[in-house]
Design an enzyme around this catalytic site. Structure first.
Site, PDB file in Angstrom:
ATOM      1  N   LYS A 116       0.705  -1.184   0.048  1.00  7.22           N
ATOM      2  CA  LYS A 116      -0.112  -0.098   0.053  1.00  7.22           C
ATOM      3  C   LYS A 116       0.784   1.166   0.024  1.00  7.22           C
ATOM      4  O   LYS A 116       0.595   2.175  -0.731  1.00  7.22           O
ATOM      5  CB  LYS A 116      -0.973   0.021   1.182  1.00  7.22           C
ATOM      6  CG  LYS A 116      -2.101  -0.972   1.306  1.00  7.22           C
ATOM      7  CD  LYS A 116      -3.143  -0.749   2.360  1.00  7.22           C
ATOM      8  CE  LYS A 116      -4.183  -1.568   2.160  1.00  7.22           C
ATOM      9  NZ  LYS A 116      -4.140  -3.035   1.991  1.00  7.22           N
ATOM     10  N   GLU A 200      -2.414   7.157   7.905  1.00  6.08           N
ATOM     11  CA  GLU A 200      -3.464   7.911   7.312  1.00  6.08           C
ATOM     12  C   GLU A 200      -4.646   8.861   7.873  1.00  6.08           C
ATOM     13  O   GLU A 200      -5.072   8.465   8.857  1.00  6.08           O
ATOM     14  CB  GLU A 200      -4.413   7.137   6.146  1.00  6.08           C
ATOM     15  CG  GLU A 200      -3.566   6.654   4.820  1.00  6.08           C
ATOM     16  CD  GLU A 200      -4.094   5.697   3.774  1.00  6.08           C
ATOM     17  OE1 GLU A 200      -3.656   5.461   2.845  1.00  6.08           O
ATOM     18  OE2 GLU A 200      -5.144   5.364   4.214  1.00  6.08           O
ATOM     19  N   HIS A 234     -15.020  -4.118   7.551  1.00  5.72           N
ATOM     20  CA  HIS A 234     -14.130  -3.831   6.337  1.00  5.72           C
ATOM     21  C   HIS A 234     -14.432  -4.744   5.536  1.00  5.72           C
ATOM     22  O   HIS A 234     -13.602  -5.070   4.573  1.00  5.72           O
ATOM     23  CB  HIS A 234     -12.608  -3.768   6.764  1.00  5.72           C
ATOM     24  CG  HIS A 234     -12.367  -2.785   7.649  1.00  5.72           C
ATOM     25  ND1 HIS A 234     -12.287  -1.425   7.838  1.00  5.72           N
ATOM     26  CD2 HIS A 234     -11.963  -3.001   9.220  1.00  5.72           C
ATOM     27  CE1 HIS A 234     -12.071  -0.804   8.687  1.00  5.72           C
ATOM     28  NE2 HIS A 234     -11.938  -1.635   9.733  1.00  5.72           N
ATOM     29  N   ARG A 296      -7.158  -7.840 -10.044  1.00  3.82           N
ATOM     30  CA  ARG A 296      -7.631  -9.175 -10.272  1.00  3.82           C
ATOM     31  C   ARG A 296      -9.082  -8.607 -10.578  1.00  3.82           C
ATOM     32  O   ARG A 296      -9.320  -7.374 -10.357  1.00  3.82           O
ATOM     33  CB  ARG A 296      -7.597 -10.063  -9.291  1.00  3.82           C
ATOM     34  CG  ARG A 296      -7.931  -9.420  -7.841  1.00  3.82           C
ATOM     35  CD  ARG A 296      -8.031 -10.567  -6.736  1.00  3.82           C
ATOM     36  NE  ARG A 296      -8.066 -10.104  -5.281  1.00  3.82           N
ATOM     37  CZ  ARG A 296      -9.179  -9.338  -5.006  1.00  3.82           C
ATOM     38  NH1 ARG A 296     -10.336  -9.387  -5.616  1.00  3.82           N
ATOM     39  NH2 ARG A 296      -9.205  -8.955  -3.687  1.00  3.82           N
TER      40      ARG A 296
END
Length: 652
Positions: A116, A200, A234, A296
């Site tokens: 990430k 973040e 999530h 994908r």
């Protein structure tokens, strides 16, 4: 084009890929584990190869064995589906080194988006908006705390190699940062073998909107957006396309950013650019930021297919064979609205605990697209994801599509295992969701109402009672009664923890009164079947003393044998049992230990998740019946507490 494709996956996605490949005239090869020998995807294939044991590490993650199977069966290409090896660049290298075609992006593109922090730096360089945060390599705890202060609380700590919510922590105050960091690092280390994290800014009222991209290695197009904001822990629950409230200006900005991202890495095949969106002030072109790229096909790709008319798997196979993009950006159109709901075998009242069991019955409405890798009679295995099916609907407007989803869920029939069907139905009827008020916190805020068990309709109980005594069969409405006895009969039904007594009395030809305490349901049989208090009865399934009435999310009843009810009553509360088949990760209790209700006694790993088993009451551990590492079946006794005496104290 290659004439044979091997699908390196199982379940729903393997079946989905085969459907399109067969329609294109291609020969399909399946691979399977020993546990999947009788699976649907194996039956669908032209040829199938066993590649190892039930555990994914012994089968579906064995890249070298999959490549061997492709060579042995004459496959020219390997389609990875999603999950397992689909985003493993080393596998891509091995496939291409073997002279085979990998149906997906190159290893370089996968590596570029695999971490990430590196992906965010790359996207920033490509002009794609990135959430304010720290994505560097320095991992000192004090340094990271300083970065969090600079970004401004609340912040998210996220594992750089993360996925599925693992290694992620929300921190709202500086004083909580140190403990949250340690927890996130430990979880990331265990799940991914990499404890590095990034920091973040936490977006208030966040929405998860992703853009479907498709590239041919040089050029890319986008196929509009999907809103995946309806999540729990999530994990996506219901997805839709297009996103509610999307403006033409923001769609153009997001689509252009997604195409820049794909072209920056020379992307080939289907991929998804995921954005976090600030929904607090509506959708604005300056309010979205790159989150990650999935290199994908996504689980939720069918909603894009329904609103664009594009078969994404067909595109994958054609581009992998060397063809250019089948359509230009200007040729792609967005039509109507689509929803997808993920139907799982899971026990919602028990905290969404994954479930196993044999699917005694499985059926879907004709007007709903159902992508499934299982059939009636199949077993939901503890070794893999417990998804039963994806239910997808399309309508001219969002309102119409949502009504079709609610009706489709209500018409879905599952017997033999518990499911999240009622939960999905409650979401489809949620007034805020219907109004387009979607964000990632919706389920969490309204979870109590969404999982609340509705009052059991008396007509459903009456129907179960009629089935239990044999009155439902065509052989004769009066079955189950004797000519020489009174025209009434009592039946005992178990529904959850409740035992229900139903008294059936004949009221005339084809008429039965079902007494349920103080209420009475009138059952009448005519040419169209049974009606209960004037309304048509629901569908049902009955086998081995278990009756499932397909109403209110599916209601399960067991016929009680009065002569066997008292067996084993004395041991209630003493045994801690395995709720499903799995592996004992740790045992946290020893014989003689005093425990209190809620204390952790053991940890069981099943369905790729860990489940903590706790004491149901205060007491003393009499004996530990299992050891760490043991494989246990559902219902296996793990720990026994000492008996209680009449005063509630543990017996000496």
């Amino acid at each position: 084009m290659f004439d044979t494709v091997l699908i390196a996956n199982r379940g729903e996605i393997a079946c989905r890929v085969m459907e399109t490949a067969r329609a294109m005239g291609l020969r399909c090869v399946a691979v399977y584990s020993e546990a999947d020998a009788g699976a649907k995807h194996v039956a669908m294939a032209d040829e199938a190869v066993c590649i190892g044991g039930a555990a994914p590490a012994e089968s579906y993650l064995r890249g070298e064995r999959i490549i061997e199977a492709a060579r042995a069966t004459g496959a020219g290409a390997i389609h990875p589906g999603y999950g397992f090896l689909s985003e493993n660049p080393d596998f891509v290298d091995a496939v291409e080194a073997a002279g085979l075609v990998f149906v997906g992006p190159g290893a370089k593109a996968i590596r570029a988006m695999g971490l990430k922090d590196a992906a965010k730096r790359l996207m920033h360089e490509a002009g794609v908006p990135v959430v304010p945060g720290y994505h560097g390599e320095e991992q000192d705890a004090r340094f990271l705390a300083g970065e969090a202060e600079a970004i401004g609380y609340p912040v998210l700590i996220k594992a750089v190699a993360g996925g599925g919510g693992k290694g992620m922590r929300l921190v709202e105050r500086p004083g909580d940062f140190a403990d949250a960091l340690k927890s996130a690092q430990a979880e990331a280390r265990g799940a991914f073998g990499n404890e590095a994290v990034l920091i973040e800014k936490f977006v208030s009222k966040p929405r998860h909107i992703e853009v479907q991209v498709f590239g041919d290695g040089t050029n890319a197009v986008h196929l509009f957006e999907r809103d995946c904001s309806l999540q729990r822990r999530h994990q996506k629950v219901i997805e839709e396309a297009p996103a509610p409230g999307m403006t033409a200006e923001m769609r153009q900005a997001m689509g252009a950013a997604a195409v820049r991202a794909a072209e920056a890495i020379g992307y080939k095949g289907a991929g998804t650019i995921e954005f976090i969106v600030d929904g607090s002030r509506g959708l604005r072109p300056d309010g979205f930021w790159f989150m990650e790229m999935n290199t994908r096909l996504q689980v939720e790709h069918p909603v894009t297919e329904l609103v664009t008319g594009v078969d994404l798997v067909e595109w994958q196979l054609r581009v992998a064979a060397g063809e250019p993009l089948p359509k230009t950006q200007g040729e792609l159109e967005l039509t109507g609205h689509a929803f997808e709901a993920r139907l799982y075998a899971e026990d919602v009242p028990a905290g969404f605990l994954p479930a196993t069991g044999r699917l005694a019955h499985l059926a879907f409405p004709d007007d709903v697209r159902s992508d499934s890798g299982v059939r009636s009679g199949d077993v939901i295995s503890p070794h893999y994801d417990p998804m039963i099916a994806k239910l997808i609907v399309h309508g001219a407007t969002r309102e119409i599509a949502l009504r079709k989803l609610a009706r489709g869920l209500a018409g879905t029939q599952v017997a033999g295992t518990v499911t999240n069907l009622a939960f999905l139905g409650a979401l489809a009827r949620h007034t805020g969701f219907a109004a387009g008020e979607v964000d990632t916190g919706l389920i969490g805020r309204d979870l109590e109402a969404l999982v609340a068990v509705p009052e059991l309709p008396s007509s459903v109980v009456a129907q179960a009672a009629l089935v239990a005594v044999g009155l439902w069969e065509d052989a004769g409405w009066q079955g189950g009664f004797t000519l020489w006895g009174p025209l009434s009969r009592t039946v005992l039904l178990q529904h959850g923890d409740d035992e229900i007594t139903a008294v059936l009395r004949v009221a005339g030809p084809g008429r039965v009164e079902v007494g349920l305490g103080e209420s009475v349901v009138l059952a009448e049989r005519g040419d169209g079947g049974w009606r209960l208090d004037g309304r048509p009865a629901a569908a049902h399934f009955a086998a081995s003393g278990e009756i499932t009435v397909f109403a209110a999310g599916g209601q399960v009843f067991h016929v009680v044998d009065p002569l066997a009810r008292a067996a084993g009553a004395g041991a209630a509360g003493n045994l801690i049992e395995a709720p499903m088949p799995g592996r004992v990760v740790s045992v946290l209790a020893v014989a003689g230990q005093e425990v209190q209700a809620g204390d952790r006694l053991a940890v069981l790993e099943a369905m790729k998740m860990e489940h903590t088993l706790t004491a149901a009451r205060d007491g003393v551990v009499a004996e530990v019946l299992v050891s760490e590492g043991a494989q246990v079946e559902a219902g296996a006794a793990l720990i026994r507490l000492e008996d209680e005496d009449s005063d509630g104290e543990a017996a000496a």
